[in-house]
Write an enzyme that holds these catalytic residues in place. Structure first.
Site, PDB file in Angstrom:
ATOM      1  CE  LYS A 236      -1.938   3.122   1.848  1.00  0.00           C
ATOM      2  NZ  LYS A 236      -1.867   4.533   1.433  1.00  0.00           N
TER       3      LYS A 236
ATOM      4  CD  GLU B 116      12.684   4.397   8.481  1.00  0.00           C
ATOM      5  OE1 GLU B 116      12.701   5.299   9.355  1.00  0.00           O
ATOM      6  OE2 GLU B 116      12.707   4.607   7.270  1.00  0.00           O
TER       7      GLU B 116
ATOM      8  CB  CYS C 226      13.105   8.741   7.978  1.00  0.00           C
ATOM      9  SG  CYS C 226      13.911   7.660   6.824  1.00  0.00           S
TER      10      CYS C 226
ATOM     11  CD  GLU D 296      10.728  12.916  11.101  1.00  0.00           C
ATOM     12  OE1 GLU D 296       9.617  12.414  11.321  1.00  0.00           O
ATOM     13  OE2 GLU D 296      11.664  12.309  10.563  1.00  0.00           O
TER      14      GLU D 296
END
Ligand code: NAP
Ligand code: MG
Length: 480
Positions: free
Chosen positions: A171, A246, A280, A379
């Site tokens: 997906k 992750e 990331c 982040e």
């Protein structure tokens, strides 16, 4: 037919309709994809189960390897077209998109070579016993991937999963998935049997949630935000199924006075601008030793002021953010930093040619950023670099480890003993010394701890995550 749902090697349509695909470079719709939902996901999972039992599990490992290698060659043969598609869909500069397509091919090449080298072991046990550990595939694996590196994520998850002997349901993110549709088609053209790789586009809350909650999957890999990571882990836990997560980071690069400062500055800039900060493993915090604060900031400012964001075709330092929501999120971080009185050291710009309607922001550096400011801990996922100062190795480690994340770190010093002390002291799944790889090569195990998630992808470590073991204990003494 509008593409998006690929089950049993056939494009199919969803009852839920379709979704517009927009280029971040100009905000214009340029394609449509299927809006897959639970029923589509269940059909894909069923097809993957059939394929696992009837074809893929029985195919010799070397033949799987050959197929994966053929896929890598076909990807390289279409490198230009895939690069253009990836750049348009994600808004990233062409040169970055090209690296992504080459990396995708390289994942298939790497895992092709590994497919027939996965094997178990024997273990010394009691006399008259033989113990064998078989290394087996997990079965049907669900993969939910984000929009920042669709082609790379496709290679990283699908190639490893197939090489490990699993069948897949993927997906991708509806925010950028066009390359994954063509990549899946390429895999089929290369000869992948029906049902081995299935793909369902759609919203995360519909298709993504259905996949992670499906009782038909044996494992799940997820890359994306910590919040959705928690939902995925809860959903898989309900079916007693494992997952790897992750989830991003707030990765530091630490610069000591004895470092090659020119290189450190260059990697500081590239480490945050790669993919417009939407990485990331972005090096989003630069920790600079007090003795060189002015000198380093001068060098950084001079290098950064010429930085430009622009449309993918302009091929500048960075592109647009993925969508208006992400742009708003980044601007909120910038506004909050300004409200807190944090000094803006330097600002890059947006190219004059950048189309109206694209999701651009000016790349920016703030510093010194206080340890407890949101910018130092959260982040941002945008081109916002945070400079902080430290006085000693211990101080640097306290700051470096002072977030909930632990993904990647960079250390800049020529002192070998210090390199090792710092590398061991940092909480991160990857540490770069006198360089910064933002995730590094295909061969290098990658993943984090804490809010960065758990489990490893890439390298052989990532392949083994997608397998399980069976211990066979054979007693052969023949007596009762
Ligand atoms: P996100 O919502 O976590 O999206 C990641 C993937 O999860 C997408 O494929 C998404 O599908 C899917 N998804 C969403 N809700 C789901 C659910 N309930 N169950 C299963 N799958 C679901 O991330 P985002 O909203 O795009 O970005 C938000 C923040 O996440 C970013 O600002 C960044 O900090 C972080 N992020 C990190 C990474 C990374 O590489 N670690 C990547 C992307 C984002 P749809 O997109 O189709 O809804
Ligand atoms: Mg898009």
């Amino acid at each position: 037919m509008i593409q998006g749902i690929l089950i049993d090697n056939q494009w199919q349509s969803s009852e839920l309709g379709d979704i517009a695909v927009v280029s971040p470079s100009d905000g214009q719709e340029f394609a449509r994809i299927q809006r897959g939902g639970e029923a589509d996901v269940e059909r894909a999972v069923y097809a993957a189960r059939q394929a696992f039992e009837n074809s893929w599990e029985r195919m010799p490992a070397f033949e799987k390897g050959r197929l994966l290698h053929a896929i890598s060659q076909r990807i390289l043969a279409e490198e230009d077209a895939l690069t253009e598609l990836e750049a348009r869909d994600t808004g990233k500069p062409i040169k970055q998109a090209r690296v992504d397509i080459q990396s995708c091919a390289r994942y298939f090449e790497y895992y092709a070579g590994a497919a027939d080298k996965i094997h178990g072991e024997t273990i010394p046990f009691l006399a008259d016993y033989q113990v064998m550990i078989l290394r087996e595939p997990l079965g049907v694996v669900g993969h939910v991937i984000p929009w920042n590196y669709p082609a790379q994520m496709f290679g990283r998850t699908v190639a490893a999963s197939l090489a490990a002997g699993n069948t897949c349901v993927l997906k991708p993110s509806e925010d950028a998935c066009m390359s994954t549709l063509r990549l899946a088609e390429i895999a089929i053209e290369a000869g992948l049997p029906a049902g081995v790789l299935n793909l369902v586009t759609g919203y995360g809350t519909e298709a993504g949630a259905a996949l992670s909650a499906s009782p038909g999957i044996d494992f799940m890999t997820f890359t994306g935000s910590p919040e959705v990571g928690t939902l995925v882990q809860q959903a898989t836990a309900a079916n007693h199924v494992g997952c790897t997560l992750e989830l991003g980071g707030k990765s530091p690069q630490i610069v000591f006075p004895d470092a090659d400062l020119e290189q450190a500055v260059e990697f500081a800039v590239r480490g945050i601008l790669q993919n417009t900060g939407q990485t990331c493993s972005a090096g989003s915090r630069i920790l600079v030793h007090d003795d060189i604060r002015e000198h380093f900031c001068d060098m950084l400012t001079r290098r950064f002021e010429s930085v430009r964001a622009g449309a993918h075709g302009e091929d500048l330092d960075c592109g647009a953010l993925i969508h208006a929501r992400q742009k708003d999120r980044v601007l909120r971080f910038i506004d909050t930093a300004k409200e807190l009185g944090i000094e803006q050291l330097v600002e890059g710009g947006v190219s004059a040619q950048a189309p109206e309607g694209g999701f651009y922001v000016n790349p920016v550096v703030f510093g010194p950023v206080p340890k407890d400011a949101p910018l130092a801990k959260e982040e941002v996922f945008g081109p916002v670099l945070c400079v902080m100062f430290f006085t000693s190795e211990d101080d640097a480690l306290t700051i470096a480890n002072g977030t909930d994340y632990g993904l990647v770190a960079g250390i800049w010093t020529r002192d070998g003993a210090r390199q090792m002390r710092m590398a061991k002291g940092i909480r991160a799944g990857q540490v770069f010394i006198n360089g910064y790889g933002a995730g590094g090569g295909i061969e290098l195990p990658f993943g984090g701890s804490g809010k960065s998630g758990h489990g490893r992808e890439k390298g052989l470590e990532g392949l083994l995550e997608l397998t399980t073991t069976k211990t066979i204990v054979l007693r052969h003494d023949g007596r009762i």
